[in-house]
Write a protein that holds these residues in place. Structure first.
Motif, PDB file in Angstrom:
ATOM      1  N   LEU A  92      67.163   3.244   8.921  1.00 45.07           N
ATOM      2  CA  LEU A  92      68.556   2.876   9.105  1.00 45.07           C
ATOM      3  C   LEU A  92      69.489   4.077   9.090  1.00 45.07           C
ATOM      4  CD1 LEU A  92      69.056  -0.324   6.943  1.00 45.07           C
ATOM      5  CD2 LEU A  92      69.332  -0.135   9.408  1.00 45.07           C
ATOM      6  N   GLY A  93      69.099   5.116   8.387  1.00 45.32           N
ATOM      7  CA  GLY A  93      69.995   6.249   8.242  1.00 45.32           C
ATOM      8  C   GLY A  93      71.239   5.859   7.466  1.00 45.32           C
ATOM      9  N   VAL A  94      72.418   6.105   8.034  1.00 40.46           N
ATOM     10  CA  VAL A  94      73.674   5.862   7.322  1.00 40.46           C
ATOM     11  C   VAL A  94      74.428   4.651   7.887  1.00 40.46           C
ATOM     12  CG1 VAL A  94      73.959   8.241   6.616  1.00 40.46           C
ATOM     13  CG2 VAL A  94      74.881   7.507   8.830  1.00 40.46           C
ATOM     14  N   ARG A  95      73.747   3.767   8.566  1.00 44.77           N
ATOM     15  CA  ARG A  95      74.417   2.595   9.135  1.00 44.77           C
ATOM     16  C   ARG A  95      73.886   1.307   8.513  1.00 44.77           C
ATOM     17  NH1 ARG A  95      71.321  -0.203  12.770  1.00 44.77           N
ATOM     18  NH2 ARG A  95      69.361   0.800  13.396  1.00 44.77           N
ATOM     19  N   HIS A  96      74.627   0.215   8.738  1.00 43.55           N
ATOM     20  CA  HIS A  96      74.176  -1.101   8.312  1.00 43.55           C
ATOM     21  C   HIS A  96      73.295  -1.713   9.398  1.00 43.55           C
ATOM     22  CE1 HIS A  96      76.903  -0.866   5.000  1.00 43.55           C
ATOM     23  NE2 HIS A  96      77.989  -0.950   5.744  1.00 43.55           N
ATOM     24  N   PRO A  97      72.290  -2.506   9.018  1.00 45.86           N
ATOM     25  CA  PRO A  97      71.450  -3.149  10.037  1.00 45.86           C
ATOM     26  C   PRO A  97      72.211  -4.216  10.797  1.00 45.86           C
ATOM     27  CG  PRO A  97      70.892  -3.961   7.857  1.00 45.86           C
ATOM     28  CD  PRO A  97      71.865  -2.840   7.656  1.00 45.86           C
ATOM     29  N   ARG A  98      71.880  -4.392  12.057  1.00 45.50           N
ATOM     30  CA  ARG A  98      72.433  -5.471  12.873  1.00 45.50           C
ATOM     31  C   ARG A  98      71.690  -6.772  12.579  1.00 45.50           C
ATOM     32  NH1 ARG A  98      70.938  -1.855  16.795  1.00 45.50           N
ATOM     33  NH2 ARG A  98      69.506  -3.448  17.603  1.00 45.50           N
ATOM     34  N   GLY A  99      72.301  -7.873  12.937  1.00 47.17           N
ATOM     35  CA  GLY A  99      71.656  -9.167  12.743  1.00 47.17           C
ATOM     36  C   GLY A  99      70.338  -9.286  13.477  1.00 47.17           C
ATOM     37  N   PRO A 143      75.566  -5.333   3.165  1.00 47.91           N
ATOM     38  CA  PRO A 143      76.173  -5.722   4.441  1.00 47.91           C
ATOM     39  C   PRO A 143      75.225  -5.696   5.627  1.00 47.91           C
ATOM     40  CG  PRO A 143      77.524  -4.096   3.282  1.00 47.91           C
ATOM     41  CD  PRO A 143      76.210  -4.129   2.589  1.00 47.91           C
ATOM     42  N   LEU A 144      75.516  -6.589   6.569  1.00 53.97           N
ATOM     43  CA  LEU A 144      74.945  -6.561   7.903  1.00 53.97           C
ATOM     44  C   LEU A 144      76.079  -6.289   8.885  1.00 53.97           C
ATOM     45  CD1 LEU A 144      72.649  -9.745   7.918  1.00 53.97           C
ATOM     46  CD2 LEU A 144      71.974  -7.386   7.446  1.00 53.97           C
ATOM     47  N   VAL A 187      86.709  -3.748  11.790  1.00 53.21           N
ATOM     48  CA  VAL A 187      85.592  -3.211  11.010  1.00 53.21           C
ATOM     49  C   VAL A 187      85.902  -1.788  10.566  1.00 53.21           C
ATOM     50  CG1 VAL A 187      83.202  -2.430  11.160  1.00 53.21           C
ATOM     51  CG2 VAL A 187      83.829  -4.687  12.040  1.00 53.21           C
ATOM     52  N   GLN A 188      86.507  -0.992  11.461  1.00 52.27           N
ATOM     53  CA  GLN A 188      86.839   0.388  11.113  1.00 52.27           C
ATOM     54  C   GLN A 188      87.827   0.441   9.948  1.00 52.27           C
ATOM     55  OE1 GLN A 188      88.675   2.661  14.249  1.00 52.27           O
ATOM     56  NE2 GLN A 188      88.357   4.612  13.203  1.00 52.27           N
ATOM     57  N   GLU A 189      88.867  -0.405   9.990  1.00 57.98           N
ATOM     58  CA  GLU A 189      89.839  -0.447   8.903  1.00 57.98           C
ATOM     59  C   GLU A 189      89.178  -0.862   7.596  1.00 57.98           C
ATOM     60  OE1 GLU A 189      94.041  -1.631  11.046  1.00 57.98           O
ATOM     61  OE2 GLU A 189      92.498  -3.175  10.839  1.00 57.98           O
ATOM     62  N   TYR A 190      88.301  -1.867   7.674  1.00 55.92           N
ATOM     63  CA  TYR A 190      87.596  -2.364   6.490  1.00 55.92           C
ATOM     64  C   TYR A 190      86.755  -1.266   5.858  1.00 55.92           C
ATOM     65  CZ  TYR A 190      84.234  -5.249   3.851  1.00 55.92           C
ATOM     66  OH  TYR A 190      83.427  -5.797   2.881  1.00 55.92           O
ATOM     67  N   GLU A 191      86.019  -0.546   6.678  1.00 54.50           N
ATOM     68  CA  GLU A 191      85.143   0.494   6.148  1.00 54.50           C
ATOM     69  C   GLU A 191      85.948   1.682   5.617  1.00 54.50           C
ATOM     70  OE1 GLU A 191      82.307   1.107   9.317  1.00 54.50           O
ATOM     71  OE2 GLU A 191      81.087  -0.596   8.625  1.00 54.50           O
ATOM     72  N   GLN A 192      87.096   1.954   6.218  1.00 54.50           N
ATOM     73  CA  GLN A 192      87.969   2.998   5.686  1.00 54.50           C
ATOM     74  C   GLN A 192      88.516   2.605   4.314  1.00 54.50           C
ATOM     75  OE1 GLN A 192      90.835   3.403   8.866  1.00 54.50           O
ATOM     76  NE2 GLN A 192      89.660   5.011   9.900  1.00 54.50           N
TER      77      GLN A 192
END
Length: 201
Positions: A105-112, A83-84, A22-27
């Motif tokens: 949410l601020g700066v994050r994606h919501p969890r399922g 995205p979730l 996930v970290q690589e994807y978001e980078q």
């Protein structure tokens, strides 16, 4: 997971698959890697190309979006193809209802497990949405998952997520026919009934 087949010499007949975190994807997103390429989403550590959206798909998404937008409480919000955060995946469902203000949410994606509802409109992606996506959303504890089934002109309502990882599944499935009505109860909020055929062209 894709398992490469082996040739008689013991070598794979397919090129190796590089899984990413996930970290690589978001980078990669932050670096603009995907800006000019095909639309992708991260599913179980693998980049998956999203299906092309045709007019029937777009119509269904728009009709369901209008219905939900007109029915959710003022303090809730509706995500469209965003995205979730679920395990090692970042799926982008057609619609997701979140029972809290967007600002929370601020700066994050919501969890399922923070969603009230996830909707996928399925045409050519039907089996994938019933299989991989259903397992993923169940593992992420999405409480209600709806597939708008364009080929069969039905709505499939999945609930009661159970199990972990590969064994995750929904214990309850209700299929609503084209001439039938259905309603949703999400996070203790009752939605009005909708006629299934109104979602289709």
């Amino acid at each position: 997971m894709i398992t490469p087949t082996l040739t008689p010499s013991g070598q794979s007949s397919h090129p190796p698959i590089h899984r990413i975190s996930v970290q690589e994807y978001e980078q990669m997103i932050d670096a603009g890697v995907f800006v000019k390429g095909p639309k992708l989403e991260l599913i179980e550590g693998t980049l998956v190309r999203k299906m092309t959206q045709n007019p029937p798909h777009n119509f269904c998404v728009g009709e369901f979006m209008d219905f939900l937008q007109g029915s959710i409480p003022d303090s809730w919000h509706l995500q469209v193809q965003s995205p979730l955060a679920i395990l090692n995946s970042r799926p982008e469902p057609d619609l997701a209802v979140l029972p809290f203000p967007r600002r929370d949410l601020g700066v994050r994606h919501p969890r399922g497990d923070e969603t009230a509802l996830v909707v996928e409109v399925a045409d050519t992606s039907l089996e994938y949405d019933r299989g991989v996506k259903a397992r993923l959303y169940a593992a992420g504890r999405v409480p209600v998952y709806v597939i708008v089934n364009i080929p069969e002109r039905t709505v499939e309502i999945y609930s009661e997520p159970d199990g972990e990882d590969e064994r995750a599944h929904y214990r309850s499935l209700r299929t609503v026919g084209e001439t039938e009505r259905f309603s949703l109860r999400l996070a203790d909020h009752d939605f009005p009934e909708i006629l299934t055929r109104d979602l289709f062209l």
